[in-house]
Design a protein around this motif. Structure first.
Motif, mmCIF file in Angstrom:
data_model
loop_
_atom_site.group_PDB
_atom_site.id
_atom_site.type_symbol
_atom_site.label_atom_id
_atom_site.label_comp_id
_atom_site.label_asym_id
_atom_site.label_seq_id
_atom_site.Cartn_x
_atom_site.Cartn_y
_atom_site.Cartn_z
ATOM 1 N N VAL A 228 0.843 -1.195 0.000
ATOM 2 C CA VAL A 228 0.000 0.000 0.000
ATOM 3 C C VAL A 228 0.879 1.245 0.000
ATOM 4 O O VAL A 228 2.060 1.198 0.358
ATOM 5 N N ASP A 229 0.289 2.371 -0.414
ATOM 6 C CA ASP A 229 1.025 3.638 -0.352
ATOM 7 C C ASP A 229 0.797 4.299 0.995
ATOM 8 O O ASP A 229 0.153 3.723 1.891
ATOM 9 N N SER A 230 1.305 5.499 1.153
ATOM 10 C CA SER A 230 1.241 6.174 2.461
ATOM 11 C C SER A 230 -0.184 6.523 2.869
ATOM 12 O O SER A 230 -0.449 6.770 4.047
ATOM 13 N N GLN A 231 -1.123 6.551 1.923
ATOM 14 C CA GLN A 231 -2.534 6.825 2.247
ATOM 15 C C GLN A 231 -3.349 5.546 2.430
ATOM 16 O O GLN A 231 -4.569 5.606 2.607
ATOM 17 N N GLY A 232 -2.688 4.412 2.388
ATOM 18 C CA GLY A 232 -3.396 3.149 2.553
ATOM 19 C C GLY A 232 -4.062 2.660 1.283
ATOM 20 O O GLY A 232 -4.846 1.704 1.318
ATOM 21 N N LYS A 233 -3.739 3.294 0.148
ATOM 22 C CA LYS A 233 -4.297 2.852 -1.131
ATOM 23 C C LYS A 233 -3.558 1.594 -1.597
ATOM 24 O O LYS A 233 -2.341 1.497 -1.478
ATOM 25 N N PHE A 234 -4.301 0.676 -2.134
ATOM 26 C CA PHE A 234 -3.738 -0.594 -2.579
ATOM 27 C C PHE A 234 -2.930 -0.394 -3.855
ATOM 28 O O PHE A 234 -3.418 0.159 -4.843
ATOM 29 N N VAL A 235 -1.667 -0.835 -3.828
ATOM 30 C CA VAL A 235 -0.780 -0.703 -4.980
ATOM 31 C C VAL A 235 -0.596 -2.040 -5.692
ATOM 32 O O VAL A 235 -0.539 -2.114 -6.917
#
Length: 393
Positions: A228-235
């Protein structure tokens, strides 16, 4: 009706056409396990613990299922990276400390309902004796044998065995999905099937090595490690399925790259040249001579991989695999590494079909903005179906 059907059907019916599992002794070394896995078309081998009884019979029990990722996680530990030759001579018993509870023996005449119950309790793999081929009386003998079958001990030297996995059971249930109405058409966020507490995730910029402990857990519970990225978005994900198609030459990239870079490294078509160079530089910087030798020695294998993947659009190999050494064994193929996702309002049936179609035991659950919110696993699905069956008794 469903309970009666599943109680009368035998697990031997699910074993039809399945190959006999390859085996290795619990006392064998990590090096021996690597050699066997490279010769085996399947991605796993069974691990057996055998001893001699007072009556001088050799009793064996399957205690685990070993794959290359178990070995990768073990060899990637700092004290093993610095002493690879010694680590390779370690017994494989060190790799399977939690696996025994995930494997259970069942006789061939056990009911399908017994198989569901075992997996409801957390078992991931069932070991079932399979019929000898080219023998018209094999089914009768298998039934007779099961009458005296000991679920804790097995006479492995006499019989062949196959695996039954959670995927096998889910696929079988899909064929009878109409018996479970209306659950299959129900959104997963109303079925208590989304696991939000046991998510395995790391940040895109975290060291790839920080995923090793999580990957060990993922092997145990049949899931994966999200990135995940720093905003908790799934990468994306660091998938056990993808890494399991690699060999020990993937150790240097894991030890030196970030989670995001490792995802790029194992993508189809071979790793980018800049990442290959980055791994070399970091190995030299940390004086990891043995790991550097392993990595540099694999470069010819990368070109072999690239030439194969260019001719395949549906399936790829791990780009870290030394195909020259393996002889290009095309049986060890993995699906594309793109992570499989769904949404809270997706139906259970849709999620089942997604997982089965992509041959994975889990599906990530995302919110509409891409935030990772949970995961649905085969184990969670099985619990929904078993609870439904309880209401029918």
């Amino acid at each position: 009706m469903a309970v009666r059907l599943f109680s009368s059907n035998e697990v031997s019916d699910l074993c039809l056409g399945k190959p006999a599992i390859r085996s290795i002794s619990l006392s064998d070394t990590v090096s021996a396990a690597i050699a066997l896995l490279k010769r085996t078309p399947e991605s796993y081998v069974s691990v057996w613990n055998c001893h001699h009884s007072l009556s001088h019979h050799r009793h064996c029990v399957c205690v685990g299922k070993l794959c290359m990722l178990h070995i990768i996680c073990f060899l990637s530990k700092p004290h093993n990276v610095n002493s690879l030759s010694l680590a390779l001579q370690s017994p494989i018993s060190l790799l399977l400390t939690e696996s025994a509870a995930l494997v259970r023996h069942l006789p061939p005449n056990a009911s399908f309902l017994e198989a569901i119950d075992a997996m409801y309790e957390g078992v991931q793999n069932l070991v079932v004796p399979i019929q000898e081929q080219n023998n018209s009386n094999s089914r009768k003998r298998a039934a007779e044998r099961s009458l005296s079958f000991d679920s804790n001990r097995d006479y492995k030297s006499k019989y062949n065995y196959c695996w039954l996995t959670q995927e096998d059971v889910i696929r079988y249930l899909l064929n009878s999905i109409g018996l479970f109405s209306p659950a299959p058409a129900t959104p997963i966020n109303t079925l208590n099937v989304i696991d939000t507490e046991n998510l395995l995730a790391i940040n895109y910029d975290d060291p790839a090595s920080s995923a090793l402990d999580l990957l060990s857990v993922a092997l145990t519970n049949g899931s994966s490690v999200a990135v995940v990225d720093s905003q908790g978005k799934f990468v994306g994900e660091i998938s056990p399925l993808v890494l399991n198609s690699c060999d020990e030459s993937i150790l240097p990239p894991i030890a030196t790259l970030s989670a995001g870079d490792l995802m790029a490294y194992v993508e189809a078509g071979g790793p980018p040249e800049d990442l290959v160079q980055l791994v070399k530089e970091r190995l030299e910087e940390h004086n990891l001579g043995a790991a550097l030798e392993m990595f540099v020695g694999d470069e010819t294998g990368l070109s072999s991989f690239s030439s194969y993947s260019s001719s395949s659009s549906d399936e790829e190999f791990c780009s870290g695999k030394n195909w020259k050494q393996l002889g290009g064994n095309s049986a060890k193929v993995v699906r594309r590494s793109e992570a499989i996702v769904c949404y809270p309002w997706s139906s259970l049936l849709a999620v089942m079909i997604q997982a089965l179609a992509h041959r994975v035991g889990y599906v990530w659950v995302l919110e509409e903005d891409g935030t990772l919110t949970g995961i649905v696993t085969f184990e969670g699905m099985l619990k929904v179906f078993r609870e439904h069956l309880k209401t029918m008794t």
